[in-house]
Design a protein around this motif. Structure first.
Motif, short mmCIF file in Angstrom:
data_model
loop_
_atom_site.label_atom_id
_atom_site.label_comp_id
_atom_site.label_asym_id
_atom_site.label_seq_id
_atom_site.Cartn_x
_atom_site.Cartn_y
_atom_site.Cartn_z
N GLY A 7 0.81 -1.22 0.00
CA GLY A 7 0.00 0.00 0.00
C GLY A 7 0.84 1.27 0.00
O GLY A 7 0.44 2.30 -0.52
N GLY A 8 2.02 1.18 0.61
CA GLY A 8 2.94 2.33 0.60
C GLY A 8 2.65 3.37 1.66
O GLY A 8 3.37 4.36 1.77
N LEU A 44 6.15 5.21 2.13
CA LEU A 44 6.34 6.51 1.46
C LEU A 44 6.31 7.65 2.48
O LEU A 44 7.05 8.63 2.33
CB LEU A 44 5.27 6.70 0.38
CG LEU A 44 5.35 5.70 -0.78
CD1 LEU A 44 4.22 5.93 -1.77
CD2 LEU A 44 6.70 5.77 -1.50
N LYS A 46 9.43 10.15 2.77
CA LYS A 46 9.30 11.61 2.66
C LYS A 46 9.98 12.32 3.83
O LYS A 46 10.39 13.47 3.70
CB LYS A 46 7.82 12.01 2.61
CG LYS A 46 7.18 11.70 1.27
CD LYS A 46 5.73 12.14 1.23
CE LYS A 46 5.13 11.80 -0.12
NZ LYS A 46 3.86 12.51 -0.36
N GLN A 106 -9.58 6.33 3.69
CA GLN A 106 -8.66 6.36 2.55
C GLN A 106 -7.46 5.44 2.79
O GLN A 106 -7.07 4.65 1.93
CB GLN A 106 -8.14 7.79 2.31
CG GLN A 106 -9.19 8.76 1.77
CD GLN A 106 -9.85 9.57 2.86
OE1 GLN A 106 -10.22 9.04 3.91
NE2 GLN A 106 -10.02 10.86 2.62
N MET A 127 -5.98 1.60 1.15
CA MET A 127 -4.64 1.45 0.56
C MET A 127 -3.81 0.40 1.29
O MET A 127 -3.11 -0.39 0.68
CB MET A 127 -3.90 2.79 0.64
CG MET A 127 -4.64 3.95 -0.02
SD MET A 127 -3.91 5.55 0.38
CE MET A 127 -2.43 5.50 -0.64
N THR A 182 4.80 11.23 -6.86
CA THR A 182 3.50 10.76 -6.38
C THR A 182 2.41 11.10 -7.39
O THR A 182 2.58 11.99 -8.24
CB THR A 182 3.13 11.42 -5.03
OG1 THR A 182 3.02 12.84 -5.24
CG2 THR A 182 4.16 11.11 -3.95
N ASN A 200 -5.49 8.39 -0.66
CA ASN A 200 -4.66 9.59 -0.54
C ASN A 200 -3.66 9.59 -1.69
O ASN A 200 -2.75 8.75 -1.72
CB ASN A 200 -3.91 9.60 0.79
CG ASN A 200 -4.84 9.60 1.99
OD1 ASN A 200 -4.86 8.66 2.77
ND2 ASN A 200 -5.61 10.65 2.14
N CYS A 210 -1.27 11.54 -2.19
CA CYS A 210 0.08 11.92 -1.75
C CYS A 210 0.90 10.72 -1.36
O CYS A 210 2.12 10.80 -1.33
CB CYS A 210 0.00 12.92 -0.60
SG CYS A 210 -0.48 12.20 1.00
N LEU A 211 0.25 9.61 -1.02
CA LEU A 211 0.98 8.38 -0.65
C LEU A 211 0.84 7.32 -1.74
O LEU A 211 1.01 6.13 -1.48
CB LEU A 211 0.48 7.85 0.70
CG LEU A 211 0.80 8.71 1.93
CD1 LEU A 211 0.27 8.06 3.20
CD2 LEU A 211 2.31 8.97 2.06
N THR A 212 0.49 7.75 -2.95
CA THR A 212 0.36 6.83 -4.08
C THR A 212 1.41 7.22 -5.11
O THR A 212 1.49 8.39 -5.48
CB THR A 212 -1.05 6.97 -4.71
OG1 THR A 212 -2.03 6.71 -3.72
CG2 THR A 212 -1.23 6.00 -5.87
N LEU A 213 2.20 6.28 -5.56
CA LEU A 213 3.17 6.58 -6.62
C LEU A 213 2.45 6.55 -7.96
O LEU A 213 1.67 5.64 -8.25
CB LEU A 213 4.30 5.55 -6.62
CG LEU A 213 5.21 5.55 -5.38
CD1 LEU A 213 6.23 4.43 -5.48
CD2 LEU A 213 5.91 6.90 -5.22
#
Lengths: 328, 207
Positions: free
Chosen positions: A30-31, A35, A39, A101, A105, B76, B112, B114-117
């Motif tokens: 899901g990242g 991520l 960041k 959300q 994910m 992203t 979201n 912003c957290l998806t490549l």
């Protein structure tokens, strides 16, 4: 975020093979944790291996219990009828976590491997024994209001797993299926999966390098059917637990036949309390019994400067959760 | 950055990233005509999927249109939309999955961005706030936000609306309490929550 290369792995063999050649590469599902941390420059993997195509999917009844593929998403699992019926506490732990959300994910495997929210770990400007072994722990005498009081050490007082799912999984004896780089699978109870910080807080789980979580299996049990997950937060939704309790009771004729208790938000790892279970088993399902169990669960607590409130909060959370289940 | 953060052990780092440079050189014919020292490694490599390095052309299906964007794997979806594709309706708030301003739908599910490549959103159906209206005809959720004044500064609004549309479709807006809980991934610093709730509940009532 650092630059990296990206590979979509088609099979587990391929995914683990890449990490064998490139040990600093990272898997991505899901990242949502990875991520976020990249960041903040807390992780800088040179390569990401996308494992979403791996066949670690499905939610199915097996002879060992309910088997959930590690690639399933929190949202789909949380509302799955088999989980809701057999393991209400596990379902609640998923649906009370994160946001809709993020739940769409985040994978089950990734949730189990999420990292601490300790502010010192998450800010690379600070020392942190978990992030840079031997650098020190500013949390012990610093801002520790949301950190752990059970299983902590002089090296680290972080709640290494800050989430909810593994707390419920620990209560109900879930077993993880792992697959290593040789393609060999092994089964590890989730209560033996996480490691206490001790002097090596950087080692958080028993996962071998490159090893993957394939599935989690939760054994069917009467005490799991009559269960709940109670989560106490600083706001009513979308926050990590200050304290939480996953409890299940098998009560017959007013007497507790078997009990399962795990606490979240207070332990260096998801905190199964066999001490509380021992106090509950064979006793009448009354508030006096529940209070005694809560006292036993927190007996070894080591509160610091700002998290002393968690002792009483966790006790009351546990008592209320037990009352809810007993009254159900 | 210490290696133990990336993998759970002290596994040694290879002296170079030979597999990657090797793949780059050999392209689609890895495993053929190899020098002996590489043969053992190549046997494993033959099965590998393509590794993407540096800027490449990514194909994204956004609001029913196929768009191409040249971007590195680290870009992203949010940045691809806003900075490369001129779809600035989707907002960047926290950039860490905490505020919901960047909410879009991927294959009908709210996520979201912003957290998806972007590289991982290929082959999927992406819907942004720009894709809700049909020409001049606003989506019922957009109409409801106007009617109930569901915003003050408006910055969180695209995310609120995208989340609201999904929330109703999921069947998670049947009561005020349920809608509040299932809209909790979208923060509004102006505090327009009461009016946002009214808008979401009105659309849920008509659904």
């Amino acid at each position: 975020m650092n630059d990296f290369s990206y590979t979509q792995a088609a099979t587990a063999k391929e995914a683990t093979g890449i990490l064998k050649d490139q040990p600093t590469a990272a898997y991505i599902a899901g990242g949502t944790t990875l991520l976020d941390m990249m960041k903040a420059n807390l992780l800088e993997p040179p390569q990401l291996v996308d494992i979403n195509s791996l066949p670690f999917k499905g939610i199915e009844q097996t002879k060992d219990g309910l088997r959930i593929g590690a690639m399933e998403r929190m949202s789909a699992v949380g509302e799955h009828p088999l989980l809701v019926q057999q393991f209400p506490a596990v379902s609640q732990s998923l649906l009370l976590a994160a946001s809709p959300q993020l739940r769409n994910m985040a994978s089950i495997g990734g949730n189990i491997l999420q990292r601490t929210r300790c502010g010192y770990f998450r800010d690379a400007a600070f020392p942190c024994n978990k992030r840079v072994p031997g650098s020190g722990c500013p949390a012990i005498a610093g801002d520790n209001h949301n950190l752990a009081i059970l299983g902590v050490s002089e090296s680290c007082i972080a709640n290494s797993y800050p989430g909810d799912l593994s707390v419920a999984l620990a209560a109900f004896d879930a077993v993880l299926t792992l697959e290593n780089q040789k393609g060999k699978q092994r089964r590890v109870p989730i209560t033996e999966f996480y490691l206490l910080p001790g002097k090596t807080p950087q080692k958080e789980t028993v996962l071998e390098p490159g090893e993957l979580i394939v599935a989690v299996t939760i054994p069917t049990a009467t005490h799991a059917q009559r269960s709940t997950y109670l989560k106490v937060r600083e706001r009513s939704s979308y926050a990590y637990a200050l304290a939480s309790a996953a409890v299940g009771l098998d009560v017959q004729g007013g007497t507790i036949r078997s009990a399962r208790v795990a606490l979240g938000g207070v332990g260096a790892q998801p905190w199964r309390s066999r001490e509380a279970e021992k106090v509950l088993t064979g006793q009448p399902a009354t508030e006096a019994t529940f209070r005694a169990a809560a006292t036993a669960a927190l007996r070894e607590a080591q509160p610091r400067s700002e998290n002393g409130y968690k002792v009483e909060l966790a006790q009351n959370t546990l008592v209320r959760a037990l009352q809810q289940v007993a009254g159900a | 950055m210490p290696a133990d953060l990336v993998t759970p052990t002290d596994a040694p780092q290879p002296e170079d990233n030979s597999r990657r440079s090797f793949l780059k050189l050999s392209g689609g014919i890895v495993g053929l005509a190899l020098a002996p020292p590489l043969a053992a490694q190549a046997e494993r490599l033959t099965a590998y999927s393509k590794t993407i390095e540096g800027a490449t052309d990514l194909t994204l299906r956004i609001n029913g249109q196929v768009r191409t964007v040249r971007a590195e794997p680290r870009v992203t979806l949010l940045d691809a939309l806003r900075e490369r594709l001129d779809l600035t309706g989707t907002k960047k708030g926290c950039d860490h999955g905490q505020c919901g301003a960047c909410t879009v739908h991927i294959d009908g599910q709210r996520v979201n961005s912003c957290l998806t490549l972007a590289v991982m959103a290929q082959g999927k159906e992406i819907t942004t706030i720009e894709g809700l209206a049909k020409g001049d005809e606003l989506h019922p959720m957009q109409e409801a936000f106007l009617k109930h004044d569901g915003f003050q500064c408006g910055y969180c609004t695209p995310g609120q609306i995208m989340s609201g549309v999904a929330c109703v479709k999921e069947g998670h807006a049947k009561t005020d309490d349920q809608a509040r809980e299932w809209m909790s991934g979208n923060l509004c610093r102006c505090g327009a929550y009461a009016n946002i709730l009214a808008a979401v509940r009105e659309v849920a009532g008509k659904a």
